[in-house]
Design an enzyme around this catalytic site. Structure first.
Site, PDB file in Angstrom:
ATOM      1  N   HIS A  60      28.712 -40.661 -43.622  1.00  0.00           N
ATOM      2  CA  HIS A  60      29.298 -40.107 -44.847  1.00  0.00           C
ATOM      3  C   HIS A  60      28.217 -39.398 -45.646  1.00  0.00           C
ATOM      4  O   HIS A  60      27.030 -39.491 -45.321  1.00  0.00           O
ATOM      5  CB  HIS A  60      30.016 -41.194 -45.666  1.00  0.00           C
ATOM      6  CG  HIS A  60      29.122 -42.270 -46.221  1.00  0.00           C
ATOM      7  ND1 HIS A  60      28.325 -43.074 -45.438  1.00  0.00           N
ATOM      8  CD2 HIS A  60      28.919 -42.695 -47.497  1.00  0.00           C
ATOM      9  CE1 HIS A  60      27.675 -43.944 -46.207  1.00  0.00           C
ATOM     10  NE2 HIS A  60      28.009 -43.721 -47.455  1.00  0.00           N
ATOM     11  N   HIS A  62      26.952 -39.618 -48.717  1.00  0.00           N
ATOM     12  CA  HIS A  62      26.112 -40.154 -49.789  1.00  0.00           C
ATOM     13  C   HIS A  62      24.651 -39.920 -49.397  1.00  0.00           C
ATOM     14  O   HIS A  62      24.284 -40.016 -48.222  1.00  0.00           O
ATOM     15  CB  HIS A  62      26.373 -41.655 -49.999  1.00  0.00           C
ATOM     16  CG  HIS A  62      27.580 -41.931 -50.855  1.00  0.00           C
ATOM     17  ND1 HIS A  62      28.336 -43.073 -50.756  1.00  0.00           N
ATOM     18  CD2 HIS A  62      28.158 -41.189 -51.847  1.00  0.00           C
ATOM     19  CE1 HIS A  62      29.333 -43.031 -51.635  1.00  0.00           C
ATOM     20  NE2 HIS A  62      29.251 -41.900 -52.304  1.00  0.00           N
ATOM     21  N   ASP A  64      21.904 -41.516 -49.465  1.00  0.00           N
ATOM     22  CA  ASP A  64      21.104 -42.491 -48.720  1.00  0.00           C
ATOM     23  C   ASP A  64      21.476 -42.531 -47.238  1.00  0.00           C
ATOM     24  O   ASP A  64      20.867 -43.280 -46.472  1.00  0.00           O
ATOM     25  CB  ASP A  64      21.185 -43.890 -49.351  1.00  0.00           C
ATOM     26  CG  ASP A  64      22.609 -44.414 -49.460  1.00  0.00           C
ATOM     27  OD1 ASP A  64      23.532 -43.598 -49.662  1.00  0.00           O
ATOM     28  OD2 ASP A  64      22.804 -45.639 -49.347  1.00  0.00           O
ATOM     29  N   HIS A  65      22.436 -41.693 -46.847  1.00  0.00           N
ATOM     30  CA  HIS A  65      22.808 -41.618 -45.432  1.00  0.00           C
ATOM     31  C   HIS A  65      22.579 -40.228 -44.825  1.00  0.00           C
ATOM     32  O   HIS A  65      22.724 -40.062 -43.624  1.00  0.00           O
ATOM     33  CB  HIS A  65      24.270 -42.037 -45.239  1.00  0.00           C
ATOM     34  CG  HIS A  65      24.494 -43.489 -45.520  1.00  0.00           C
ATOM     35  ND1 HIS A  65      24.677 -44.417 -44.531  1.00  0.00           N
ATOM     36  CD2 HIS A  65      24.503 -44.175 -46.698  1.00  0.00           C
ATOM     37  CE1 HIS A  65      24.824 -45.620 -45.085  1.00  0.00           C
ATOM     38  NE2 HIS A  65      24.717 -45.494 -46.396  1.00  0.00           N
ATOM     39  N   HIS A 140      35.592 -46.414 -47.705  1.00  0.00           N
ATOM     40  CA  HIS A 140      34.480 -46.434 -48.650  1.00  0.00           C
ATOM     41  C   HIS A 140      34.855 -45.513 -49.819  1.00  0.00           C
ATOM     42  O   HIS A 140      35.969 -45.014 -49.869  1.00  0.00           O
ATOM     43  CB  HIS A 140      33.202 -45.977 -47.919  1.00  0.00           C
ATOM     44  CG  HIS A 140      31.943 -46.146 -48.723  1.00  0.00           C
ATOM     45  ND1 HIS A 140      31.658 -47.288 -49.442  1.00  0.00           N
ATOM     46  CD2 HIS A 140      30.888 -45.310 -48.929  1.00  0.00           C
ATOM     47  CE1 HIS A 140      30.490 -47.141 -50.041  1.00  0.00           C
ATOM     48  NE2 HIS A 140      30.003 -45.957 -49.754  1.00  0.00           N
ATOM     49  N   ASP A 210      29.196 -47.129 -44.497  1.00  0.00           N
ATOM     50  CA  ASP A 210      29.492 -48.173 -45.469  1.00  0.00           C
ATOM     51  C   ASP A 210      30.998 -48.433 -45.459  1.00  0.00           C
ATOM     52  O   ASP A 210      31.773 -47.493 -45.291  1.00  0.00           O
ATOM     53  CB  ASP A 210      29.083 -47.720 -46.864  1.00  0.00           C
ATOM     54  CG  ASP A 210      27.589 -47.431 -46.989  1.00  0.00           C
ATOM     55  OD1 ASP A 210      26.851 -47.624 -46.026  1.00  0.00           O
ATOM     56  OD2 ASP A 210      27.156 -46.969 -48.054  1.00  0.00           O
ATOM     57  N   HIS A 268      22.096 -52.724 -44.427  1.00  0.00           N
ATOM     58  CA  HIS A 268      22.518 -52.042 -45.662  1.00  0.00           C
ATOM     59  C   HIS A 268      22.483 -53.006 -46.850  1.00  0.00           C
ATOM     60  O   HIS A 268      23.396 -53.079 -47.670  1.00  0.00           O
ATOM     61  CB  HIS A 268      23.924 -51.427 -45.525  1.00  0.00           C
ATOM     62  CG  HIS A 268      24.153 -50.317 -46.526  1.00  0.00           C
ATOM     63  ND1 HIS A 268      24.761 -50.533 -47.741  1.00  0.00           N
ATOM     64  CD2 HIS A 268      23.847 -49.006 -46.492  1.00  0.00           C
ATOM     65  CE1 HIS A 268      24.824 -49.393 -48.411  1.00  0.00           C
ATOM     66  NE2 HIS A 268      24.272 -48.447 -47.681  1.00  0.00           N
TER      67      HIS A 268
END
Lengths: 301, 301
Positions: A60, A62, A64-65, A140, A210, A268
């Site tokens: 996804h 976000h 941090d990914h 998510h 997530d 995570h």
């Protein structure tokens, strides 16, 4: 099958914790899953050659990914890459990367192929003779997929002792390996399974991050060898987990148990906890075979 | 004035070298200049509080100068920032950052204000009572600016001995600090300069990266205290420098000499060389006061 954790902490990169990125070596493929900021440095630190990565799967969008992806793609250009790179991720990923490359006038001189995902049902997104990759739709805050990686069954292995016992000439060994039955000089037919061993059982790996706790997941995860399921929180923060659409270690263990997986890998983690051992303690109360991901840790399955 | 180098190597982040980012502390401001991938981790490593940074200046949109910006902006949101953040950079930077935040459904809950630059002439882009910031148009492969940071002259300092000699009451000291002349009871007027010391001479810092060797630069850089001038290459690679629109250490020194700056700081090194000392050796053949930037190094001026 080998899983190398480059980063497995939630939210932002810190001096001692990296955001999500992992490398899966499966049946000859080297696959990058998610690409938080700093992933290219972690790949170098783990001595994983950029040139061996041909497929990148992004769960996804976000930061941090995936905020490490533009840099990695740019570095591959500087390293003189010529072969195709395939990127699988949510719709919008192509526009984002393309815009960043355009602003820097830094188009790749290798083919950069995007496979944008938008389906809310599982779909087969990659397949060759060695593996298949299917999306695992996750719930998510934004559109998110996990990925299910499955080895294909290999060829049967020649049983040399059996072949010699039947007096079969070596010239026929390749045929046996290719699955053929053999007719002896006396007219007797020896079935292929008499002359071969079963191939190793194909392995499977499911990456789920997530996601909120979702009991429906266990259906698609049934019997996988290794499940990486996010556990951002402990049960003491179960409400926060639901609110932010994350899971607790206990919830991850419930999914692992319901899906009857062989091994559960947790990761995570929120950085609010003193020790990641707490996640294992919580999960093992209902599922015994739990491993803790940690930055730089590698697991062989 | 303090300059902290977070990263000063060309091209891509590595395990031991960071791409360009530096923090300038000048007259109470803490300013971030460029933001290569991994900058937020380096800020943490150097214990520089994110909340103290209100202005970020981006020279150009090559990845090694700004791929750390989306992550830093996102982290500031997670840290609960409420006050304005001002980002100065080439046209396009707003669209890029906005798209990334939109894809992650991660709008900042603090005011994020972009000041997009497109002029090819120097322009004053920020000014308050403490400092001014002017662009330094550079000639690189894409639209690029350096930045000239100048302290404003401070208030004159009270000369207590002089004030006491004239028998001036303490009640007037604030007026003296504010620059006023003082009339004594006997009607005599004492000029302010008799009662004060000159303020410290304002300092200036010029950041010039990335740029080809451009003798025209020395005009705008005339007399600055500290010049950071990129030196991607040594003279042995002068042709490559010209072709890729970078400079050599010798060329940086020529600019420093022509502009009569006090101190030259070299940086943006290619990682092809064995030691960065080679850059200093080359530059000092024509300009004596040369400092070498290196990741984590801080200079007080």
């Amino acid at each position: 099958m080998r899983l190398t954790i480059l980063g497995c902490y939630a939210a932002t990169p810190r001096t001692l914790t990296n955001p999500t990125a992992q490398v899966l070596e499966i049946n000859g493929h080297i696959i990058l899953i998610d690409c938080g900021e700093g992933t290219q440095v972690e790949l170098r630190r783990r001595k994983i050659k950029f040139s061996r990565i041909n497929h990148i799967f992004i769960s996804h969008l976000h930061g941090d990914h995936f905020f490490g992806l533009p840099g990695l793609i740019s570095t591959m250009r500087l390293l003189g890459r010529e072969k195709e790179l395939h990127v699988y991720g949510p719709k919008g990923i192509k526009e984002a990367i393309t815009l960043l490359l355009k602003l820097g006038d830094s188009w790749t001189n290798y083919p950069l192929l995007f496979h944008e995902l938008a389906s809310k049902e599982p779909e087969l997104v990659f397949e060759d003779k060695k593996i298949s990759v299917t999306t695992i739709p996750l719930d998510h805050r934004i559109y998110t997929n996990g990925f299910l990686f499955k080895e294909k069954e290999g060829k049967r292995k020649l049983n040399i002792d059996a072949a010699q016992n039947y007096g079969i000439d070596k010239a026929y060994y390749q045929n046996i390996k290719n699955g053929k039955d053999i007719t002896l000089d006396n007219g007797e037919t020896i079935l292929n399974k008499e002359l071969t061993f079963d191939p190793p059982k194909p392995k499977s790996y499911a990456f789920c991050s997530d996601t909120v706790y979702d009991t429906n997941l266990s259906e698609q995860l049934k019997g996988v060898d290794v499940l990486y399921h996010e556990s951002t929180f402990l049960e003491s923060e179960a409400e926060l987990a639901t609110k932010t659409k994350h899971s607790t270690a206990l919830q991850a263990a419930k999914i692992a148990k319901a899906a009857n997986v062989k091994t559960l890998v947790l990761g995570h983690y929120s950085t609010r906890y003193k020790s990641i051992e707490l996640f294992k303690e919580e999960a093992t109360t209902i599922f015994s075979n739990v491993l803790l991901a940690d930055d730089g840790r590698a697991f062989d399955f």
